[in-house]
Design a protein around this motif. Structure first.
Motif, PDB file in Angstrom:
ATOM      1  N   ALA A 196       0.966  -1.310  -0.024  1.00 33.13           N
ATOM      2  CA  ALA A 196       0.081  -0.008   0.166  1.00 33.13           C
ATOM      3  C   ALA A 196       0.901   1.149   0.011  1.00 33.13           C
ATOM      4  O   ALA A 196       1.886   1.438   0.956  1.00 33.13           O
ATOM      5  CB  ALA A 196      -0.891   0.036   1.300  1.00 33.13           C
ATOM      6  N   ASP A 197       0.453   2.172  -0.889  1.00 32.64           N
ATOM      7  CA  ASP A 197       1.183   3.479  -0.873  1.00 32.64           C
ATOM      8  C   ASP A 197       0.320   4.678  -0.111  1.00 32.64           C
ATOM      9  O   ASP A 197      -0.540   4.014   0.538  1.00 32.64           O
ATOM     10  CB  ASP A 197       1.361   4.070  -2.527  1.00 32.64           C
ATOM     11  CG  ASP A 197       0.197   3.954  -3.113  1.00 32.64           C
ATOM     12  OD1 ASP A 197      -0.938   4.111  -2.475  1.00 32.64           O
ATOM     13  OD2 ASP A 197       0.359   4.128  -4.412  1.00 32.64           O
ATOM     14  N   GLU A 198       0.788   5.564  -0.233  1.00 34.07           N
ATOM     15  CA  GLU A 198      -0.094   6.811   0.532  1.00 34.07           C
ATOM     16  C   GLU A 198      -1.550   6.862   0.099  1.00 34.07           C
ATOM     17  O   GLU A 198      -2.671   7.098   0.953  1.00 34.07           O
ATOM     18  CB  GLU A 198       0.482   8.102   0.569  1.00 34.07           C
ATOM     19  CG  GLU A 198       0.042   9.157   1.353  1.00 34.07           C
ATOM     20  CD  GLU A 198       0.995  10.203   1.330  1.00 34.07           C
ATOM     21  OE1 GLU A 198       0.261  11.711   1.807  1.00 34.07           O
ATOM     22  OE2 GLU A 198       2.159  10.409   0.752  1.00 34.07           O
ATOM     23  N   ASP A 199      -1.730   6.716  -1.147  1.00 32.99           N
ATOM     24  CA  ASP A 199      -3.395   6.874  -1.710  1.00 32.99           C
ATOM     25  C   ASP A 199      -4.142   5.824  -1.053  1.00 32.99           C
ATOM     26  O   ASP A 199      -5.203   5.890  -0.517  1.00 32.99           O
ATOM     27  CB  ASP A 199      -3.141   7.040  -3.114  1.00 32.99           C
ATOM     28  CG  ASP A 199      -2.460   8.217  -3.747  1.00 32.99           C
ATOM     29  OD1 ASP A 199      -2.508   9.295  -2.804  1.00 32.99           O
ATOM     30  OD2 ASP A 199      -2.224   8.295  -4.887  1.00 32.99           O
ATOM     31  N   LEU A 200      -3.394   4.585  -1.218  1.00 34.12           N
ATOM     32  CA  LEU A 200      -4.294   3.260  -0.795  1.00 34.12           C
ATOM     33  C   LEU A 200      -4.183   3.363   0.808  1.00 34.12           C
ATOM     34  O   LEU A 200      -5.509   3.061   1.316  1.00 34.12           O
ATOM     35  CB  LEU A 200      -3.429   2.052  -1.282  1.00 34.12           C
ATOM     36  CG  LEU A 200      -3.551   1.678  -2.649  1.00 34.12           C
ATOM     37  CD1 LEU A 200      -2.708   0.620  -3.117  1.00 34.12           C
ATOM     38  CD2 LEU A 200      -4.950   1.354  -2.944  1.00 34.12           C
ATOM     39  N   ASN A 201      -3.262   4.037   1.362  1.00 32.67           N
ATOM     40  CA  ASN A 201      -3.416   4.012   2.871  1.00 32.67           C
ATOM     41  C   ASN A 201      -4.701   4.860   3.369  1.00 32.67           C
ATOM     42  O   ASN A 201      -5.616   4.492   4.269  1.00 32.67           O
ATOM     43  CB  ASN A 201      -2.057   4.567   3.300  1.00 32.67           C
ATOM     44  CG  ASN A 201      -2.104   5.016   4.812  1.00 32.67           C
ATOM     45  OD1 ASN A 201      -2.934   4.110   5.725  1.00 32.67           O
ATOM     46  ND2 ASN A 201      -1.460   6.143   5.291  1.00 32.67           N
ATOM     47  N   SER A 202      -4.843   5.932   2.606  1.00 34.10           N
ATOM     48  CA  SER A 202      -5.924   7.004   2.871  1.00 34.10           C
ATOM     49  C   SER A 202      -7.009   6.459   2.444  1.00 34.10           C
ATOM     50  O   SER A 202      -8.175   6.619   3.327  1.00 34.10           O
ATOM     51  CB  SER A 202      -5.664   8.374   1.994  1.00 34.10           C
ATOM     52  OG  SER A 202      -6.590   9.494   2.192  1.00 34.10           O
ATOM     53  N   ILE A 206      -5.517   1.845   5.995  1.00 31.48           N
ATOM     54  CA  ILE A 206      -4.607   0.811   6.232  1.00 31.48           C
ATOM     55  C   ILE A 206      -3.378   1.438   6.562  1.00 31.48           C
ATOM     56  O   ILE A 206      -3.166   2.751   5.933  1.00 31.48           O
ATOM     57  CB  ILE A 206      -4.396  -0.483   5.530  1.00 31.48           C
ATOM     58  CG1 ILE A 206      -4.443   0.344   3.995  1.00 31.48           C
ATOM     59  CG2 ILE A 206      -5.952  -1.159   5.566  1.00 31.48           C
ATOM     60  CD1 ILE A 206      -4.154  -0.720   2.956  1.00 31.48           C
ATOM     61  N   GLU A 207      -2.431   0.700   6.882  1.00 27.97           N
ATOM     62  CA  GLU A 207      -1.023   1.491   7.157  1.00 27.97           C
ATOM     63  C   GLU A 207      -0.139   1.324   5.791  1.00 27.97           C
ATOM     64  O   GLU A 207      -0.516   0.557   5.188  1.00 27.97           O
ATOM     65  CB  GLU A 207      -0.174   0.599   8.293  1.00 27.97           C
ATOM     66  CG  GLU A 207      -0.737   0.943   9.783  1.00 27.97           C
ATOM     67  CD  GLU A 207       0.121   0.220  10.649  1.00 27.97           C
ATOM     68  OE1 GLU A 207       1.076  -0.439  10.577  1.00 27.97           O
ATOM     69  OE2 GLU A 207      -0.150  -0.011  12.113  1.00 27.97           O
ATOM     70  N   GLU A 208       0.680   2.249   5.757  1.00 30.72           N
ATOM     71  CA  GLU A 208       1.454   2.410   4.272  1.00 30.72           C
ATOM     72  C   GLU A 208       2.325   1.062   4.621  1.00 30.72           C
ATOM     73  O   GLU A 208       2.965   0.747   5.425  1.00 30.72           O
ATOM     74  CB  GLU A 208       2.337   3.540   4.520  1.00 30.72           C
ATOM     75  CG  GLU A 208       2.740   3.851   3.038  1.00 30.72           C
ATOM     76  CD  GLU A 208       3.312   5.145   2.835  1.00 30.72           C
ATOM     77  OE1 GLU A 208       4.281   5.492   1.865  1.00 30.72           O
ATOM     78  OE2 GLU A 208       3.055   6.082   3.665  1.00 30.72           O
ATOM     79  N   SER A 210       1.010  -1.922   3.853  1.00 30.80           N
ATOM     80  CA  SER A 210       0.224  -3.118   3.981  1.00 30.80           C
ATOM     81  C   SER A 210       0.269  -3.927   2.736  1.00 30.80           C
ATOM     82  O   SER A 210       0.219  -3.356   1.781  1.00 30.80           O
ATOM     83  CB  SER A 210      -1.019  -2.871   4.600  1.00 30.80           C
ATOM     84  OG  SER A 210      -1.014  -2.139   5.989  1.00 30.80           O
ATOM     85  N   ARG A 235      -7.743  -4.930  -0.125  1.00 26.37           N
ATOM     86  CA  ARG A 235      -7.130  -5.308   1.352  1.00 26.37           C
ATOM     87  C   ARG A 235      -6.780  -6.667   1.487  1.00 26.37           C
ATOM     88  O   ARG A 235      -7.683  -7.522   1.385  1.00 26.37           O
ATOM     89  CB  ARG A 235      -7.928  -4.578   2.472  1.00 26.37           C
ATOM     90  CG  ARG A 235      -7.826  -3.031   2.745  1.00 26.37           C
ATOM     91  CD  ARG A 235      -8.952  -2.855   3.800  1.00 26.37           C
ATOM     92  NE  ARG A 235      -8.806  -3.605   5.209  1.00 26.37           N
ATOM     93  CZ  ARG A 235      -9.174  -3.159   6.165  1.00 26.37           C
ATOM     94  NH1 ARG A 235     -10.279  -2.291   6.180  1.00 26.37           N
ATOM     95  NH2 ARG A 235      -9.062  -3.922   7.310  1.00 26.37           N
TER      96      ARG A 235
END
Length: 262
Positions: A196-202, A206-208, A210, A235
């Motif tokens: 996961a990058d920052e966009d997916l985290n947001s 989830i945590e960057e 993941s 996820r």
């Protein structure tokens, strides 16, 4: 809470750790240990089942590999939530598949825009690079929890029809068929794993870093024309894709059956 002693059977053909694994798995699956509840400590399991710490660790290790439990450093071992799944042997939208299994599906529309096609998107949709396409980003929520980020690309003329559609509660496949009158044919999928990058985290909370299941899906209409290219980011802790694969039903034709008159 009383925890009665349970004696495993050393003379059983199955090893002690396999017996313990089977017993703990059964207690997890029958709800004795509910999802997200904490499992007994290694010491408690040693005392309860009268086995060594090595036996306990082997059994817990197998259950963790099966995805039934997870460990948090410094806090202990917990029961994992059951993962929702979608069978990919049929071409279905996410809501279409999940609703039939009793899940509540909602969508958060992040953006709807007309953008120049990248080389990758253009090659998939078989259009010139830079031609305007419609980009739709939606977060899919399963029982009110974010499960996936869906990034969809369709030709501009289809996108203009989708502009007026209800993208909050409906699958794009259903809209294409019922509102746009497009008969769907088949889809090609490729699946891999990413972090996961920052966009997916947001988007998914989830945590960057993941683990994320990434799917590229290219859907064709009944005539074989590509009309819908998507990136689906799921996820890893909440969802899985399932596929049934059958062995070849009929034996290969013999040489005599395939030969032709010259």
């Amino acid at each position: 809470m009383d925890t009665p002693l349970i004696k495993l059977k050393p003379q059983n053909s199955a090893s002690l750790y396999a017996q313990l694994r089977t017993e703990l798995r059964a207690q997890i699956l029958d709800g004795s240990y509910p999802p997200l509840s904490q499992m007994p400590s290694e010491n408690e399991l040693c005392n309860r089942f009268q086995v060594s710490r090595i036996t306990v660790r082997q059994a817990l290790g197998d259950l963790q590999k099966e995805g039934l439990i997870f460990k948090i450093h410094g806090k202990g071992t917990f029961v994992a939530k059951p993962k929702a799944f979608q069978n990919v042997s049929r071409l279905q939208g996410f809501a279409e598949a999940m609703s039939s299994m009793g899940y509540e599906i909602l969508n958060k529309l992040q953006s709807f825009s007309f953008v120049p096609a990248t080389s990758h998107v253009a090659s998939k949709l078989q259009i010139p690079e830079g031609r305007i396409v419609t980009e739709i980003k939606r977060v899919r929520l399963l029982n009110r929890e974010p499960v996936s980020l869906e990034v969809t690309y369709v030709p501009e003329e289809i996108g203009k029809q989708l502009q007026k559609a209800d993208l909050i509660t409906r699958d794009i496949f259903i809209i294409l068929e019922n509102d746009c009158g497009i008969a769907l044919g088949h889809a090609d999928l490729s699946i891999d794993a990413v972090l996961a990058d920052e966009d997916l985290n947001s988007a998914l909370g989830i945590e960057e870093g993941s683990p994320i299941l990434r799917i590229e899906r290219l859907t064709h209409d009944a005539k074989g024309q590509p009309i819908d290219f998507e990136y689906l980011y799921f996820r890893g802790d909440a969802f899985q894709y399932r596929l049934r694969v059958d062995r070849q039903a009929n034996p290969p034709a013999t040489h005599a059956e395939t030969s032709h008159d010259q």
